[in-house]
Design a protein around this motif. Structure first.
Motif, PDB file in Angstrom:
ATOM      1  N   LEU A 147       0.824  -1.208   0.000  1.00 25.89           N
ATOM      2  CA  LEU A 147       0.000   0.000   0.000  1.00 25.89           C
ATOM      3  C   LEU A 147       0.861   1.261   0.000  1.00 25.89           C
ATOM      4  N   PRO A 148       0.488   2.262  -0.790  1.00 21.87           N
ATOM      5  CA  PRO A 148       1.277   3.500  -0.858  1.00 21.87           C
ATOM      6  C   PRO A 148       1.160   4.384   0.375  1.00 21.87           C
ATOM      7  N   VAL A 149       0.094   4.217   1.155  1.00 22.22           N
ATOM      8  CA  VAL A 149      -0.052   4.933   2.433  1.00 22.22           C
ATOM      9  C   VAL A 149      -0.580   3.953   3.464  1.00 22.22           C
ATOM     10  N   LYS A 150      -0.280   4.213   4.727  1.00 21.56           N
ATOM     11  CA  LYS A 150      -0.833   3.329   5.751  1.00 21.56           C
ATOM     12  C   LYS A 150      -2.343   3.547   5.816  1.00 21.56           C
ATOM     13  N   PRO A 151      -3.134   2.481   5.795  1.00 23.23           N
ATOM     14  CA  PRO A 151      -4.583   2.615   5.675  1.00 23.23           C
ATOM     15  C   PRO A 151      -5.267   3.126   6.939  1.00 23.23           C
ATOM     16  N   SER A 152      -4.615   2.997   8.089  1.00 26.73           N
ATOM     17  CA  SER A 152      -5.121   3.529   9.346  1.00 26.73           C
ATOM     18  C   SER A 152      -3.925   3.747  10.275  1.00 26.73           C
ATOM     19  N   PRO A 153      -4.104   4.505  11.363  1.00 20.66           N
ATOM     20  CA  PRO A 153      -2.934   4.937  12.145  1.00 20.66           C
ATOM     21  C   PRO A 153      -2.056   3.811  12.681  1.00 20.66           C
ATOM     22  N   ASN A 154      -2.649   2.652  12.952  1.00 17.59           N
ATOM     23  CA  ASN A 154      -1.885   1.587  13.607  1.00 17.59           C
ATOM     24  C   ASN A 154      -1.566   0.405  12.703  1.00 17.59           C
ATOM     25  N   LEU A 155      -1.626   0.632  11.402  1.00 15.63           N
ATOM     26  CA  LEU A 155      -1.125  -0.343  10.431  1.00 15.63           C
ATOM     27  C   LEU A 155      -0.056   0.357   9.598  1.00 15.63           C
TER      28      LEU A 155
END
Length: 382
Positions: free
Chosen positions: A231-239
């Motif tokens: 994924l190009p960005v983390k999908p949520s703060p803790n992943l």
């Protein structure tokens, strides 16, 4: 125009620093503006998006606004517009200035109301999922589809890869344990994209009262379920990265126990621990930070097990849970949330009874086989 510029500038700086073009030239649904911009022309548009709704380094809201499309409302899921709000925390947009109305679909308002949909001609959903039943973005999609079906508003899904999309595993949810962390009868790891799931929700009659929405899905190009996808960005703060995402299906079950999954550290969902864990080989100290305010065992040293630095392995395992239960030897190991995450009360009973992982797996195999037959009808990326 000033407000538009401010919002665009915020997304440019917050997303560009972590976004990167993925390998294999995968084209997400959002990338293919030529296929869906004509569907939005001359319509009042609502978007269901968050920070992951990118076209390369540009946020979808910016692209929509610059195109001249009438973007009227933006709905957001858990963790908010920028994906930085802590797990379970309230999201408040009352003081936010934007060129559209911002509405949170989390907390008390999980489903768009008739009033919120009355001036929309179409609602677009574009959020990056990670392929587990308890990841709440698909529950938000479910409620958006249901509300739109009830109010005669078409839904357009812009599909994205599922990083855990290469396999299917875990117990299938029993309907009496339905909740926001498990809303339909699918296994913990469903092996489907949001577009594929949306078709399943619609065609299997799973929306409330069996309603169907007017659904259109923009499929991806150059991706299939066997293809690894970072994924190009983390999908949520803790992943934070691929390792956390690969371990999440197995380790999230610990959130229904006394154990910490590392929230409040740099390595959430790469380690588990508890202040009274009887081994000091690995330790961490959760602290309050963005995306993890007031984490479990804040400022206390937790001891436990680590997967930090390992290569991601995309598989579901009960071994960490079974081992931790045996090591802790505590009657209060599980809490009521565990049954909702598991989607059944049987898994806790099986672990407490000392069943092996293989024995437990055997118990859900028939339901899993039935699900796979239904799933096959909706796969678009074989």
């Amino acid at each position: 125009m000033i407000r538009v510029f401010i919002i665009c500038l915020l997304f440019t700086f917050s997303c560009a620093s972590v976004s990167q073009k993925n390998e294999n030239n995968v084209l997400t649904g959002a990338d293919q503006t030529d296929l869906y911009f004509p569907l939005l022309a001359n319509k009042r548009v609502g978007l269901t998006v968050n920070h992951s709704s990118l076209i390369e380094k540009t946020h979808l809201t910016d692209t929509i606004l610059h195109s001249g499309i009438n973007l009227t409302k933006v709905f957001t899921p858990e963790h908010g517009f920028k994906g930085t709000v802590s797990d379970g925390a309230k999201i408040d947009y009352d003081s936010v200035e934007a060129p559209y109305e911002l509405i949170s679909l989390y907390g008390k308002n999980k489903k768009p109301s008739k009033e919120q949909l009355k001036d929309l001609d179409v609602v677009v959903f574009d959020i990056q999922d990670v392929g587990t039943r308890f990841y709440t973005y698909i529950s938000t999609m479910y409620y958006v589809m249901e509300a739109c079906a009830e109010n005669g508003v078409p839904v357009l899904i812009l599909d994205r890869p599922n990083p855990n999309g290469s396999y299917v595993d875990g117990p299938v949810l029993e309907t009496e344990f339905s909740s926001f962390v498990g809303i339909v009868p699918i296994p913990i790891v469903h092996g489907m994209t949001v577009g594929e799931l949306a078709r399943m929700f619609n065609e299997e009659g799973w929306l409330g009262n069996g309603v169907k929405c007017d659904l259109n899905v923009i499929n991806m190009k150059n991706w299939n379920h066997a293809m690894p996808y970072s994924l190009p960005v983390k999908p949520s703060p803790n992943l934070p990265d691929d390792l956390s995402i690969s371990l999440y299906p197995s380790l999230c079950l610990f959130e229904g126990t006394i154990m910490s999954v590392g929230r409040g550290t740099e390595y959430a969902f790469q380690q588990i621990g508890h202040p009274e864990y009887p081994s000091a080989q690995h330790s961490f100290t959760p602290v309050s930070r963005e995306g993890a305010k007031w984490p479990p065992y804040e400022d206390l040293v937790c001891y436990g097990k680590s997967w930090i630095g390992e290569k991601p392995s995309y598989q579901f395992s009960l071994r960490p849970l079974i081992d931790a239960y045996a090591i802790m030897e505590r009657e209060d190991f599980f809490n009521d949330y565990f049954k909702l995450l598991a989607g059944t009360d049987k898994l806790q009973e099986q672990i407490e009874a000392g069943m092996s992982e293989q024995e437990i797996r055997n118990s859900w195999e028939d339901d899993l086989t039935k699900f796979k037959l239904v799933r096959e009808k909706y796969l678009s990326y074989k």
